[in-house]
Write a protein that holds these residues in place. Structure first.
Motif, PDB file in Angstrom:
ATOM      1  N   THR A 132     -11.151   0.431   7.194  1.00 40.64           N
ATOM      2  CA  THR A 132     -12.486   0.069   6.861  1.00 40.64           C
ATOM      3  C   THR A 132     -12.659  -0.998   5.590  1.00 40.64           C
ATOM      4  OG1 THR A 132     -14.630   1.165   6.104  1.00 40.64           O
ATOM      5  CG2 THR A 132     -12.517   2.003   4.832  1.00 40.64           C
ATOM      6  N   GLU A 133     -13.944  -1.298   5.540  1.00 40.58           N
ATOM      7  CA  GLU A 133     -14.086  -2.430   4.267  1.00 40.58           C
ATOM      8  C   GLU A 133     -13.322  -2.021   3.238  1.00 40.58           C
ATOM      9  OE1 GLU A 133     -17.646  -4.674   2.054  1.00 40.58           O
ATOM     10  OE2 GLU A 133     -18.023  -4.022   4.214  1.00 40.58           O
ATOM     11  N   ASN A 134     -12.600  -2.932   2.470  1.00 43.25           N
ATOM     12  CA  ASN A 134     -12.094  -2.532   1.417  1.00 43.25           C
ATOM     13  C   ASN A 134     -11.527  -3.523   0.564  1.00 43.25           C
ATOM     14  OD1 ASN A 134     -10.312  -0.663  -0.403  1.00 43.25           O
ATOM     15  ND2 ASN A 134      -8.314  -1.158   0.833  1.00 43.25           N
ATOM     16  N   VAL A 135     -11.641  -3.395  -0.775  1.00 42.78           N
ATOM     17  CA  VAL A 135     -11.217  -4.321  -1.935  1.00 42.78           C
ATOM     18  C   VAL A 135      -9.796  -4.073  -2.356  1.00 42.78           C
ATOM     19  CG1 VAL A 135     -11.614  -5.416  -4.056  1.00 42.78           C
ATOM     20  CG2 VAL A 135     -13.839  -4.642  -2.536  1.00 42.78           C
ATOM     21  N   VAL A 136      -8.772  -4.792  -1.796  1.00 44.27           N
ATOM     22  CA  VAL A 136      -7.497  -4.543  -2.234  1.00 44.27           C
ATOM     23  C   VAL A 136      -7.242  -5.188  -3.686  1.00 44.27           C
ATOM     24  CG1 VAL A 136      -5.167  -4.973  -1.737  1.00 44.27           C
ATOM     25  CG2 VAL A 136      -6.752  -4.454   0.127  1.00 44.27           C
ATOM     26  N   GLN A 137      -6.783  -4.266  -4.610  1.00 45.70           N
ATOM     27  CA  GLN A 137      -6.711  -4.709  -5.812  1.00 45.70           C
ATOM     28  C   GLN A 137      -5.338  -3.848  -6.574  1.00 45.70           C
ATOM     29  OE1 GLN A 137     -10.057  -3.986  -8.457  1.00 45.70           O
ATOM     30  NE2 GLN A 137     -11.442  -4.504  -6.876  1.00 45.70           N
ATOM     31  N   MET A 175       0.927  -1.090  -0.089  1.00 47.40           N
ATOM     32  CA  MET A 175      -0.016   0.042  -0.040  1.00 47.40           C
ATOM     33  C   MET A 175       0.767   1.408  -0.180  1.00 47.40           C
ATOM     34  SD  MET A 175      -3.213  -0.436  -0.184  1.00 47.40           S
ATOM     35  CE  MET A 175      -4.489  -1.850   0.191  1.00 47.40           C
ATOM     36  N   GLU A 219      -7.669   6.316  -2.739  1.00 46.53           N
ATOM     37  CA  GLU A 219      -8.899   5.893  -1.811  1.00 46.53           C
ATOM     38  C   GLU A 219      -8.516   4.758  -1.166  1.00 46.53           C
ATOM     39  OE1 GLU A 219     -13.685   5.222  -2.344  1.00 46.53           O
ATOM     40  OE2 GLU A 219     -12.643   6.370  -3.750  1.00 46.53           O
ATOM     41  N   MET A 220      -8.220   3.675  -2.162  1.00 44.82           N
ATOM     42  CA  MET A 220      -8.086   2.216  -1.539  1.00 44.82           C
ATOM     43  C   MET A 220      -7.036   2.280  -0.686  1.00 44.82           C
ATOM     44  SD  MET A 220      -6.535  -0.912  -3.836  1.00 44.82           S
ATOM     45  CE  MET A 220      -4.847  -0.239  -4.102  1.00 44.82           C
ATOM     46  N   ARG A 226      -8.545   3.689   2.530  1.00 49.06           N
ATOM     47  CA  ARG A 226      -9.512   2.637   3.273  1.00 49.06           C
ATOM     48  C   ARG A 226      -8.530   1.711   4.035  1.00 49.06           C
ATOM     49  NH1 ARG A 226     -14.796   1.933   1.639  1.00 49.06           N
ATOM     50  NH2 ARG A 226     -15.382   3.498  -0.090  1.00 49.06           N
ATOM     51  N   HIS A 227      -7.384   1.298   3.546  1.00 42.26           N
ATOM     52  CA  HIS A 227      -6.653   0.379   4.154  1.00 42.26           C
ATOM     53  C   HIS A 227      -6.140   1.086   5.642  1.00 42.26           C
ATOM     54  CE1 HIS A 227      -3.669  -2.868   4.750  1.00 42.26           C
ATOM     55  NE2 HIS A 227      -2.888  -1.920   4.840  1.00 42.26           N
TER      56      HIS A 227
END
Length: 110
Positions: A103-108, A37, A94-95, A98-99
């Motif tokens: 908070t809820e996050n989709v790591v891509q 990240m 933003e990702m 969130r990490h």
């Protein structure tokens, strides 16, 4: 505090300190999500700063910037094309945010 320093914390840590522990970590195993990240944030920030520099050069170039016969026009177009890469897009920031806040996050794409 310089706002860019936060975005480049990983790079600054490596430059200010001993890069060997980070290299050993990368060389010896997979990168953990936190380090990935930080890398993503530094990359996105760097790409957006480079885009801003390209735009400033374009504005400073005057009419040479719009003539297709000038090499500047092609290089500017290349720089703008690179700026549209997924890695330069602000949703990457933003990702990472969130990490960081958990908070809820989709790591891509890291």
């Amino acid at each position: 505090m310089n706002p860019g320093r936060e975005h480049l914390s990983l790079v600054i840590d490596l430059l200010d300190g001993d890069p060997h522990p980070a290299w050993d970590h990368v060389h010896g195993s997979r990168l953990d999500v936190d380090l990935r990240m930080r890398l993503r944030l530094a990359t996105t920030f760097g790409m957006n700063e480079a885009t801003d520099v390209s735009i400033a050069c374009y504005r400073g170039a005057g009419t040479a910037a719009i003539s297709e016969k000038q090499p500047f026009e092609r290089r500017f177009r290349d720089a703008m094309s690179a700026s549209q890469h997924l890695q330069a897009m602000l949703p990457m920031v933003e990702m990472v945010g969130r990490h960081i806040i958990g908070t809820e996050n989709v790591v891509q794409f890291v």
